[in-house]
Motif scaffolding. Structure first.
Motif: not given
Length: 393
Positions: A248-253, A298-306
């Motif tokens: 597993a990889v802690s990806f997050h962005a 929230k508002d950091v990495n959770d957009s549709d574009a992400d």
């Protein structure tokens, strides 16, 4: 803030000799290491392989730690073992039980340090989350453990000892006369997702996992063991070849700019470099797929574009994406994404052809959820403003 370089294992791992009486702890020794130790203590070389197997089974299959109870060994030999060796595992300092059944163990190890392990019961499995270091060197800004300084690596015995502690507490060892597969295993799955970066403690993690996977040891399938890394690229291929567990990889962005802030190791090995290494892992380890862990902020990495960038980045890699609602902790500089935002993100990932389960937070009421582990005695007490400043917020 820059990503930390790998720490030399020998400088951060304590010696095996116990300071109290000089006896050697057998827990965590490889089979070869156990054999060598027995020979050094006076076991005839011709008997050493057999004695190694006998001790291995008593310790790891049956959970027996008293040499006097190892009844297929001669009385004189049991006395020799007791004189030279001990079978020690971490000590439970406290055990917290969540309303959902999750158990968090605060464990004391050599030197008076403390680490945490978490047991998560589910209908079809019981997962134990174990630690690999006291503290962590990575300083991921959303992770509570990341606000604690790195103290040292855990030994192989301290890592596998966490499994033994949980099996003790859950009464998960075979009863006298029972075979090892007679009852369902309560600790059926193992994840290296606790305190620390496992790949900065590779040798000890590898040796502990070999004991966990050994058919005459704890006997967990490699497919029931998952190692989570933040992206120590040089050790990924080695993990495939020498351990072979699930990854597993802690990806997050999905951009280097954001990942540099969330997971500072990205400044050393960026997203492109990490993904190149991950594309080879399923082939080298014969694993079905890689799990990408993605904490929803929230508002950091959770957009549709992400979400769209994420599926494009991992294209061609057999994968699933675990979406993790952020588990808040005192002083955290982030907030959990709104639930409808998480579901919208998951829908984009799912429609692109990837499994995208949303992890149900477990053990939040006892600070046992993902990203919340931090031993009480090692806390670097930082204010919310300090944490936010270090995260570049």
């Amino acid at each position: 803030m820059t990503a930390s370089a790998p720490i030399t294992q020998d400088l951060l791992t304590i010696p095996r000799k116990l300071p109290e009486d000089g006896r050697t702890n057998l827990v965590g020794l490889t089979r070869d290491g156990l054999r060598d130790a027995l020979i050094a203590a006076g076991t005839p070389e011709k008997q050493a392989k057999m004695r190694t197997t006998q001790l291995w089974q008593w310790i790891y299959q049956k959970g027996v730690r008293d040499f006097a109870a190892m009844t297929n060994l001669a009385k004189e030999y049991r006395a020799l073992l007791a004189e030279n060796f001990t079978v020690e595992i971490p000590e439970i300092v406290s055990r917290d039980v969540s309303a959902d059944g999750t158990r968090k163990y605060l464990l004391r190890i050599a030197g008076g340090h403390e680490v945490e392990a978490v047991y998560i019961p589910e209908e079809d499995r019981g997962t134990l989350c174990v630690s690999s270091q006291v503290g962590c060197t990575l300083t991921c800004s959303f992770c509570h453990t990341g606000t604690q300084r790195l103290v040292r690596n855990l030994t192989a015995g301290e890592i596998v000892g966490q499994v033994m502690v949980a099996r003790d507490d859950l009464d998960d060892w075979p009863k006298p006369g029972e075979g090892s597969g007679t009852r369902p295993r309560l600790v059926s799955n193992l994840v290296l997702m606790g305190m620390g970066e496992p790949l900065y403690n590779f040798e000890n993690v590898r040796d502990a996992m070999k004991i966990a996977m050994d058919g005459e040891g704890i006997s967990l399938s490699r497919r029931r063991i998952t190692l989570s890394t933040s992206g120590v690229v040089p050790e990924i291929a080695r993990t495939a070849e020498e351990i072979g567990c699930m990854l597993a990889v802690s990806f997050h962005a999905t951009t280097d700019e954001v990942r540099d802030r969330l997971v500072p190791i990205n400044k050393r090995w960026n997203i492109a470099t990490l993904l190149d290494a991950l594309r080879e892992y399923p082939r080298l380890s014969n694993s079905e797929r890689i799990t990408f862990e993605y904490v929803m902020l929230k508002d950091v990495n959770d957009s549709d574009a992400d979400a769209r960038r994420l599926v494009k980045l991992i294209s061609g890699i057999p994968a699933k994406i675990n979406l993790i609602p952020f588990n808040e902790w005192p002083g955290a500089p982030y907030e959990r994404s709104d639930w409808d935002r998480i579901e919208a993100f998951a829908d984009i990932v799912y429609k692109a052809g990837y499994a995208s389960p949303i992890r149900t937070p477990r053990g939040e009421d006892i600070m046992a959820a993902c990203g919340q582990l931090k031993s009480a005695t090692e806390r670097a007490r930082k204010s919310r403003a300090q944490i936010a400043a270090e995260a570049g917020l």
